[in-house]
Enzyme design. Structure first.
Site, PDB file in Angstrom:
ATOM      1  N   CYS A 161     -20.717  91.873 -44.103  1.00 16.09           N
ATOM      2  CA  CYS A 161     -20.267  92.997 -45.319  1.00 16.09           C
ATOM      3  C   CYS A 161     -21.359  93.947 -45.119  1.00 16.09           C
ATOM      4  CB  CYS A 161     -20.365  92.203 -46.552  1.00 16.09           C
ATOM      5  SG  CYS A 161     -20.086  93.173 -48.090  1.00 16.09           S
TER       6      CYS A 161
ATOM      7  N   HIS B  44     -22.662  95.746 -47.171  1.00 15.88           N
ATOM      8  CA  HIS B  44     -23.729  95.837 -48.013  1.00 15.88           C
ATOM      9  C   HIS B  44     -24.966  94.951 -48.048  1.00 15.88           C
ATOM     10  CE1 HIS B  44     -20.578  98.089 -50.286  1.00 15.88           C
ATOM     11  NE2 HIS B  44     -21.343  98.338 -51.323  1.00 15.88           N
TER      12      HIS B  44
ATOM     13  N   CYS C  85     -16.399  99.117 -43.257  1.00 17.14           N
ATOM     14  CA  CYS C  85     -16.191  98.434 -44.276  1.00 17.14           C
ATOM     15  C   CYS C  85     -15.593  96.972 -43.406  1.00 17.14           C
ATOM     16  CB  CYS C  85     -15.342  98.762 -45.287  1.00 17.14           C
ATOM     17  SG  CYS C  85     -14.742  97.708 -46.552  1.00 17.14           S
TER      18      CYS C  85
ATOM     19  N   GLU D 282     -25.079  97.375 -54.729  1.00 15.38           N
ATOM     20  CA  GLU D 282     -24.547  98.489 -55.362  1.00 15.38           C
ATOM     21  C   GLU D 282     -25.627  98.760 -56.359  1.00 15.38           C
ATOM     22  OE1 GLU D 282     -21.865 100.759 -55.097  1.00 15.38           O
ATOM     23  OE2 GLU D 282     -21.497  99.875 -52.942  1.00 15.38           O
TER      24      GLU D 282
ATOM     25  N   ASP E 113     -16.145 103.500 -45.903  1.00 16.73           N
ATOM     26  CA  ASP E 113     -16.308 102.280 -46.629  1.00 16.73           C
ATOM     27  C   ASP E 113     -15.914 102.456 -47.892  1.00 16.73           C
ATOM     28  OD1 ASP E 113     -17.664  99.705 -46.837  1.00 16.73           O
ATOM     29  OD2 ASP E 113     -19.368 100.645 -47.947  1.00 16.73           O
ATOM     30  N   SER E 114     -15.830 101.309 -48.660  1.00 17.79           N
ATOM     31  CA  SER E 114     -15.228 101.204 -49.926  1.00 17.79           C
ATOM     32  C   SER E 114     -16.316 101.774 -50.944  1.00 17.79           C
ATOM     33  CB  SER E 114     -15.226  99.638 -50.279  1.00 17.79           C
ATOM     34  OG  SER E 114     -16.139  98.931 -50.048  1.00 17.79           O
TER      35      SER E 114
END
Ligand code: DGL
Length: 276
Positions: free
Chosen positions: A189, A191, A75, A155, A12-13
């Protein structure tokens, strides 16, 4: 016969893909994993497809150097713009993305065939979810909403703060401002599952929230089962190793929120993908 005990690579990023790793761990108790979060270069969601493809290729080469037997692109942005390029570059190693499984989860959940996809700018621009959902349900109405600020909130570990609540209202209000609103929101997404409780509270219980974590884990399990890659019996306890391209301390601390359990910073290795 222990089968193929090589690890599965997950990329993932950043740390959001740990929500997918969590589902993979629950579904595949005998498998080992290597996880790479490109935390130094996050976000991918605002970058051009060419840049995301180049980053994803570097990242997956690191995974290949760890002798992974399969790669999961956890991702959405990278899955949306780089899946074909990665499959070609990594063949014969199987590569599984999260868009198709996420679309499947949305189609399974909707009752009024009206689905909204919350994603990054880049995923929305490429409309990969719209195409994937329409392939499964040709008459589906699909709306997309770029919610890039959600990435920063997640994040930061701000799963349910007053700022998070305000951002959710600002992004989602227009979706429900007209009659015939969607009954299903796809968290497109990696996240966004961290903000799920706060989003659910805002939209109410009549709206179903789905993400691609469980359906991706199911797709991986299916690929393993139909190949010779499955581990039957793990000789050693499960091993998960993490790589990050920025602070290993931060990865362990914030990553625990996504992963749902402690991460020992000693299990996280700092890596420079430009050197791989
Ligand atoms: N991992 C990205 C995704 O799922 C979100 C974070 C980013 O923008 O890099 O789309």
């Amino acid at each position: 016969m222990p089968g193929d005990t090589r690890p599965i690579g997950v990329f993932d990023s950043g740390m959001g893909g740990l929500t997918v790793l969590r589902a993979l761990c629950a579904r595949l108790p005998n498998e080992h994993f290597v996880y790479l979060g490109d935390t130094a270069r996050l976000p991918y969601g605002t970058k051009s497809p060419d840049t995301v493809r180049a980053y994803a290729l570097q990242a997956t080469h690191l995974l290949l150097s760890e002798d992974v037997k399969m790669v999961v692109i956890a991702c959405n942005t990278a899955s949306a713009v780089a899946l074909d390029a990665l499959r070609e570059a990594l063949a014969p190693v199987p590569v599984i993305g999260v868009i198709e499984p996420g679309a499947r989860a949305g189609v399974a959940a909707t009752r009024n065939k009206h689905i909204a996809v919350l994603a990054t700018e880049s995923t929305v621009k490429g409309a990969a979810y719209v195409h994937a959902i329409r392939r499964l349900m040709a008459d589906a109405m699909v709306e997309q909403l770029a919610c890039q600020v959600f990435v920063a909130l997640a994040e930061e570990g701000w799963a349910d703060t007053s700022v998070t609540t305000a951002a959710i209202k600002d992004y989602l209000e227009p979706l429900f401002a007209h009659p015939g609103a969607p009954d299903t929101l796809v968290l497109g997404c990696t996240h966004f599952p961290v903000l799920k409780a706060a989003i659910q509270r805002y939209v109410g219980d009549a709206i179903t929230l789905v993400d691609s974590a469980d359906t991706t884990a199911a797709a991986v399990a299916e690929t393993l089962a139909t190949s010779t890659l499955q581990t039957d019996i793990s000789a050693a306890p499960r091993n998960i190793h993490f790589f990050a391209t920025d602070s290993t301390e931060r990865f362990a601390r914030i990553g625990a929120i996504f992963f749902g359990r402690e991460i020992d910073s000693g299990d996280v290795t700092l890596v420079d993908l430009k050197m791989v």
